[in-house]
Design an enzyme around this catalytic site. Structure first.
Site, mmCIF file in Angstrom:
data_model
loop_
_atom_site.group_PDB
_atom_site.id
_atom_site.type_symbol
_atom_site.label_atom_id
_atom_site.label_comp_id
_atom_site.label_asym_id
_atom_site.label_seq_id
_atom_site.Cartn_x
_atom_site.Cartn_y
_atom_site.Cartn_z
ATOM 1 N N GLU A 161 -8.485 162.662 150.385
ATOM 2 C CA GLU A 161 -8.915 162.245 151.718
ATOM 3 C C GLU A 161 -7.979 161.171 152.284
ATOM 4 O O GLU A 161 -8.417 160.221 152.919
ATOM 5 C CB GLU A 161 -10.356 161.715 151.689
ATOM 6 C CG GLU A 161 -11.376 162.744 151.277
ATOM 7 C CD GLU A 161 -12.800 162.229 151.342
ATOM 8 O OE1 GLU A 161 -13.058 161.105 150.877
ATOM 9 O OE2 GLU A 161 -13.674 162.942 151.862
ATOM 10 N N CYS A 197 -20.973 160.140 156.820
ATOM 11 C CA CYS A 197 -20.339 158.936 157.359
ATOM 12 C C CYS A 197 -19.790 159.160 158.767
ATOM 13 O O CYS A 197 -19.823 158.244 159.604
ATOM 14 C CB CYS A 197 -19.223 158.458 156.433
ATOM 15 S SG CYS A 197 -18.021 159.731 155.998
#
Length: 515
Positions: free
Chosen positions: A315, A399
């Site tokens: 990520e 998130c």
């Protein structure tokens, strides 16, 4: 009752006095009324669509609120992921920003109900984490990766925002008790701790601004200095296939950083916290490292959209210029983090180049993360697709939707800065604000059709017939031709300095400045 209002008033004074230590101060979003054709509909969608879907999934479709209810009873099972508490706090932060500009008694009452449940789940020593409360408190603070500190950071941000919006202290007091617990457990005991997912660092600076208690600024600085000593993720999670130290920006001390590495969101939150601390302490070791890393990000590791973090595996980042289109990760949260970081870089430096990147990430990287309807979201933002990539109403790791819910209604806070005798216009957004410049209160009304048109009009309304101050207009990096007029007359010989045109004069009421 009198003592309560005294507390609120004193805290507000302390907040303002603390910010006054900085040379450049952002104008709080709550002091800016956005009237823009581009932004106003998007901000309104947060109230009508984004927050409702986030609240539905937080309370009804997942166990996030039930986890707090169970933790308050010290019974039942924890459901979900160990960092799910953080999403509740981020939604509360988004609610707070929305309430500041769009009062809603029903929304506020529901949020107060959530806060009561959060407060009930807090342990007598200040600790608050539903995962460990329900899974086994004997294991708390044993794994730096388990996001206990990350959740604390988002609790603080949500609490500070809600206090600012409503004057209600309950969640703020909860966050203070948890922060004090963390401080006493680690910094005051000199026990090593490296935040697995950075966030607490920047949140502590916000708590410092709100309370004027320097222990929180010192704690933020202490956490930053913990990195790169072999005490953190580098020891906990490193194997021949994955460098956990680089993943968490824990491979070298922060002052020795020269290039971007690891997980993109973690990096953005770390750099934001570093820039916040540097602005308060004038720590050139921090700023010099940040400037090197920033150049590495922008020149070699950023997409044309302002998106960052190309790799799905971590990520985050791999090697310079590894920027594929179809497999681009470009997490929405990372673009939100670029907005945070670049704002802080601009505040301590006064250089417009940071707002150039902020603008690019805001209008492209972050906005791509939410549909115009306000209720569907991208987690990953590739630059090419065969039609198989679609926005969703929620994710297991949620998130990004909750981050969108707090970024959008706070956009007004990125438009203007002030210094002792100057208004800095960073973003061209139709809006109104009132600021104090020297001995004068001055109202500004900005009109523009940006980004579709480059014409900007700024009406200046000082509180007296005449007032001396400067207006600094950012010239975007993409702009190679501009003119400035005052009341229809061209101002000659203006040259950008650090990306800003400075117009200094004795202003009269209703003067019109055009760019």
């Amino acid at each position: 009752m009198k003592s309560y209002f005294c507390l609120v008033f004193i805290a507000a004074l302390q907040f303002n006095n603390t910010w006054a230590q900085r040379q450049i101060i952002p104008v709080n979003f709550s002091k800016v009324t956005v009237k823009d054709y581009f932004w106003k509909p998007r901000i309104e969608k947060v109230h009508s669509a984004t927050l409702p879907v986030c609240m539905t999934y937080t309370e009804d479709s997942t166990a996030r609120i039930r986890n707090f209810e169970n933790a308050a009873q010290r019974s039942g099972k924890h459901k979900g992921i160990y960092f799910d508490d953080s999403d509740v706090y981020k939604v509360i932060e988004g609610i707070a920003y929305t309430l500041k500009t769009t009062p809603d008694k029903v929304l506020e009452a529901k949020t107060d109900e959530w806060i009561d449940k959060i407060a009930a789940a807090q342990l007598p020593d200040g600790y608050l984490n539903t995962y460990y409360t329900l899974k086994g408190l004997e294991n708390r603070w044993t794994d730096m990766e388990k996001h206990e500190d990350y959740c604390l950071g988002h609790l603080i941000e949500g609490a500070v925002a809600y206090f600012d919006a409503t004057g209600k202290r309950k969640l703020l007091d909860v966050s203070i008790r948890f922060a004090n617990h963390f401080d006493s457990t680690f910094r005051l005991q000199n026990r090593p701790w490296v935040t697995g997912h950075q966030e607490l660092e920047l949140a502590l600076v916000k708590l410092y601004h709100t309370t004027n208690q320097d222990r929180y600024l010192k704690l933020a600085d202490w956490l930053i200095e913990q990195r790169g000593k072999g005490q953190g993720r580098g020891q906990i999670w490193t194997d021949k296939h994955f460098d956990g130290a680089r993943y968490c920006q824990d491979d070298v001390p922060v002052r020795e950083m020269t290039d971007i590495k690891g997980h993109a969101v973690r990096a953005m939150y770390l750099y934001t916290g570093m820039a916040d601390v540097a602005a308060e302490t004038n720590d050139r070791g921090y700023t010099q490292a940040l400037e090197k890393v920033w150049a590495d990000v922008v020149e070699r590791n950023m997409y044309i959209t302002g998106g960052i973090g190309s790799s799905t595996k971590n990520e985050g980042f791999t090697v310079d210029y590894d920027l594929p289109n179809e497999s681009a990760y470009c997490e929405t949260c990372a673009s939100v983090g670029m907005v945070f970081w670049n704002q802080r870089m601009n505040l301590y430096s006064g250089e417009a180049k940071y707002v150039d990147v902020l603008e690019r990430s805001l209008y492209n990287g972050a906005l791509a993360g939410v549909q115009l309807t306000g209720n569907l979201f991208f987690y990953v933002n590739p630059l090419a697709s065969f039609g198989l990539h679609h926005r969703k109403p929620w994710y297991g790791t949620a998130c990004c939707p909750s981050n969108v819910s707090r970024l959008m209604p706070s956009v007004g806070g990125y438009i203007y800065n002030t210094s002792k005798d100057a208004l800095w216009v960073n973003l061209y957004v139709g809006s109104e604000t009132e600021v104090v410049l020297g001995e004068h209160k001055v109202k500004f009304a900005q009109k523009t059709n940006y980004p579709w048109s480059g014409e900007v009009e700024l009406k200046v309304i000082p509180d007296s017939s005449r007032a001396d101050f400067m207006v600094k207009l950012r010239v975007p990096a993409w702009c190679d031709q501009f003119t400035v007029e005052i009341n229809g007359k061209v101002v000659e010989n203006l040259r950008p300095d650090n990306g800003y045109l400075t117009v200094a004069r004795t202003w009269a009421k209703n003067d019109i400045l055009k760019l």
